[in-house]
Design an enzyme around this catalytic site. Structure first.
Site, short mmCIF file in Angstrom:
data_model
loop_
_atom_site.label_atom_id
_atom_site.label_comp_id
_atom_site.label_asym_id
_atom_site.label_seq_id
_atom_site.Cartn_x
_atom_site.Cartn_y
_atom_site.Cartn_z
N ARG A 63 0.78 -1.18 0.10
CA ARG A 63 -0.04 -0.04 -0.04
C ARG A 63 0.78 1.25 0.12
O ARG A 63 0.83 2.18 -0.98
CB ARG A 63 -1.12 -0.05 1.17
CG ARG A 63 -2.33 -0.62 0.86
CD ARG A 63 -3.30 -0.76 2.03
NE ARG A 63 -2.92 -1.59 2.99
CZ ARG A 63 -3.00 -1.17 4.20
NH1 ARG A 63 -3.23 0.06 4.63
NH2 ARG A 63 -2.85 -2.20 5.26
N TYR A 67 0.86 4.42 -3.17
CA TYR A 67 0.94 5.74 -2.87
C TYR A 67 1.83 6.47 -3.61
O TYR A 67 1.99 7.51 -4.06
CB TYR A 67 0.36 5.97 -1.47
CG TYR A 67 -0.83 5.22 -0.95
CD1 TYR A 67 -1.81 4.94 -1.80
CD2 TYR A 67 -0.80 4.53 0.24
CE1 TYR A 67 -2.75 4.19 -1.34
CE2 TYR A 67 -1.84 3.79 0.67
CZ TYR A 67 -2.89 3.54 -0.23
OH TYR A 67 -3.79 2.84 0.16
N TYR A 89 -11.69 10.44 -4.67
CA TYR A 89 -13.18 10.26 -4.17
C TYR A 89 -13.32 10.90 -2.74
O TYR A 89 -11.97 10.95 -2.04
CB TYR A 89 -13.60 8.86 -4.34
CG TYR A 89 -12.80 7.69 -3.21
CD1 TYR A 89 -11.79 7.19 -3.37
CD2 TYR A 89 -13.50 7.62 -1.97
CE1 TYR A 89 -11.18 6.35 -2.45
CE2 TYR A 89 -13.05 6.80 -1.08
CZ TYR A 89 -11.74 6.08 -1.16
OH TYR A 89 -11.36 5.28 -0.42
N HIS A 91 -12.98 13.66 0.15
CA HIS A 91 -12.16 14.78 0.23
C HIS A 91 -10.92 14.26 -0.28
O HIS A 91 -10.52 13.34 0.36
CB HIS A 91 -12.53 15.40 1.66
CG HIS A 91 -11.73 16.61 1.78
ND1 HIS A 91 -10.44 16.97 1.71
CD2 HIS A 91 -12.07 17.90 2.16
CE1 HIS A 91 -10.01 18.15 1.77
NE2 HIS A 91 -10.99 18.75 2.22
N VAL A 94 -8.39 13.97 2.95
CA VAL A 94 -8.67 13.17 4.05
C VAL A 94 -8.29 11.67 4.01
O VAL A 94 -8.96 11.26 3.16
CB VAL A 94 -10.20 13.25 4.11
CG1 VAL A 94 -10.72 12.52 5.44
CG2 VAL A 94 -10.46 14.82 4.45
N ALA A 204 -21.44 4.81 3.77
CA ALA A 204 -22.10 5.77 2.90
C ALA A 204 -22.39 5.31 1.24
O ALA A 204 -21.76 4.60 0.87
CB ALA A 204 -21.54 7.04 2.64
N THR A 232 -16.61 2.37 8.01
CA THR A 232 -16.24 3.35 9.08
C THR A 232 -16.98 3.06 10.22
O THR A 232 -18.36 2.77 10.08
CB THR A 232 -16.49 4.69 8.56
OG1 THR A 232 -15.66 5.08 7.31
CG2 THR A 232 -16.00 5.68 9.59
N1 SAM Z 1 -10.76 10.47 1.11
C1 SAM Z 1 -11.92 9.42 1.41
C2 SAM Z 1 -12.87 10.41 1.98
O1 SAM Z 1 -12.77 11.80 2.15
O2 SAM Z 1 -14.02 10.05 2.48
C3 SAM Z 1 -11.05 8.74 2.34
C4 SAM Z 1 -10.29 7.77 1.86
S1 SAM Z 1 -9.60 6.46 2.96
C5 SAM Z 1 -8.28 5.87 2.05
C6 SAM Z 1 -10.77 5.01 2.95
C7 SAM Z 1 -11.65 5.09 4.14
O3 SAM Z 1 -12.59 6.12 4.20
C8 SAM Z 1 -12.37 3.91 4.37
O4 SAM Z 1 -11.65 2.78 5.11
C9 SAM Z 1 -13.45 4.25 5.17
O5 SAM Z 1 -13.28 4.38 6.65
C10 SAM Z 1 -13.79 5.67 4.74
N2 SAM Z 1 -14.82 5.51 3.50
C11 SAM Z 1 -14.64 5.60 2.27
N3 SAM Z 1 -15.61 5.30 1.61
C12 SAM Z 1 -16.71 5.12 2.36
C13 SAM Z 1 -18.01 5.06 2.18
N4 SAM Z 1 -18.67 4.86 1.18
N5 SAM Z 1 -18.64 5.03 3.55
C14 SAM Z 1 -18.10 4.99 4.86
N6 SAM Z 1 -16.93 5.21 4.89
C15 SAM Z 1 -16.10 5.13 3.72
#
Ligand code: SAM
Length: 259
Positions: A63, A67, A89, A91, A94, A204, A232
């Site tokens: 991983r 990146y 995808y 933000h 984040v 979500a 999450t």
């Molecule tokens: N940049 C993304 C954001 O702003 O939501 C987060 C990216 S991070 C690498 C991936 C994590 O974001 C997942 O393990 C989960 O905790 C959360 N995540 C991403 N997609 C999600 C969704 N559809 N519903 C809930 N949590 C989500």
């Protein structure tokens, strides 16, 4: 002439902001990481010079290496003099390390770098679970970091754990929880919260019009929970906060003065 703009496309096509849409339409080169096909299709329609970086996930890299390779690729295109727009995808700032890596390097070299926000998973969580982080305050951690580092958990505030589906995956080359990751996290949380405390497995929707996953389970059942890469964890507060009397004193107040 090279420049980098990083933007978020939200979790599904309906989350795209007008600002990001116009950026995509005018960029020379669009690089994209979006997990749902509809967002990919939507962005390709906005700009045919769109390249999906999903291929970096299928090259056998760990991983962190995925990146790093993405960041190097972005940096290289900007060095070639291109106006590059990178769409992630949610933000884009984040829990996304490649964008941060690329912007740090390019900004240090004097290239213009900017970031536009997007609708993140926690923004959706607040909406779907009807929460306001102002109510109790909110702690937010990456799940494995939370598990493996010492923290003073504030059980009077909410807790959000990201990347639950990778908990304890220390080898960094898989996309599933480590063998004892969820069990260990469950054990750790039970040191601060009651075993029957209700916690939420939240997902979500990644397509407009679909329902979110909101599975409320007892904390003790977290060890065996069914999680995936987008889950999450939301842990509500389990007690009221206590007032700091000496600080009320600093302001000449008592508890009854605070509503
Ligand atoms: N940049 C993304 C954001 O702003 O939501 C987060 C990216 S991070 C690498 C991936 C994590 O974001 C997942 O393990 C989960 O905790 C959360 N995540 C991403 N997609 C999600 C969704 N559809 N519903 C809930 N949590 C989500």
């Amino acid at each position: 002439k090279g420049r980098l703009t990083i933007a978020g496309c939200g979790l599904h096509p309906g989350h795209m902001t007008l600002e990001t849409q116009s950026l995509i339409q005018t960029a020379e080169s669009v690089l994209l990481v979006a997990p749902n096909p509809l967002s990919i299709q939507h962005i390709r329609q906005l700009n045919p010079h769109t390249e999906h970086l999903g291929r970096f996930y299928n090259m056998g890299y760990s991983r962190p290496e995925i990146y790093r390779q993405m960041a190097l690729y972005i940096i290289d295109l900007v060095h070639q003099g291109k106006s590059v727009c990178v769409i992630f995808y949610g933000h884009p700032g984040v829990f996304v390390s490649s964008t941060r890596m690329a912007s740090r390097v390019l900004a240090g070299q004097g290239y213009p770098v900017a970031m536009l926000p997007g609708i993140s998973a926690d923004a959706c969580l607040y909406a779907d679970l009807g929460l306001d982080p102002a109510d109790t305050g909110c702690q937010s951690y990456e799940s494995t970091r939370f598990l493996l580092t010492r923290r003073d958990v504030d059980t009077s505030a909410a807790l959000i754990l990201w990347q639950l589906g990778l908990t304890g995956e220390h080898s960094m080359d898989k996309f599933e929880p480590g063998k004892q990751g969820l069990e260990a996290l469950c054990k750790l949380l039970q040191m601060d919260y009651p075993s029957d405390h209700q916690v939420c497995l939240y997902e979500a929707p990644t397509l407009p019009g679909f329902e979110p996953r909101k599975d409320w389970i007892a904390l003790t059942d977290l060890a065996k929970a069914d999680v995936n890469t987008i889950t999450t964890l939301y842990v509500p507060a389990c007690r009221e906060p206590t007032f700091a009397e000496e600080r009320l004193g600093w302001l000449g107040l008592t508890e009854t003065d605070i509503s």
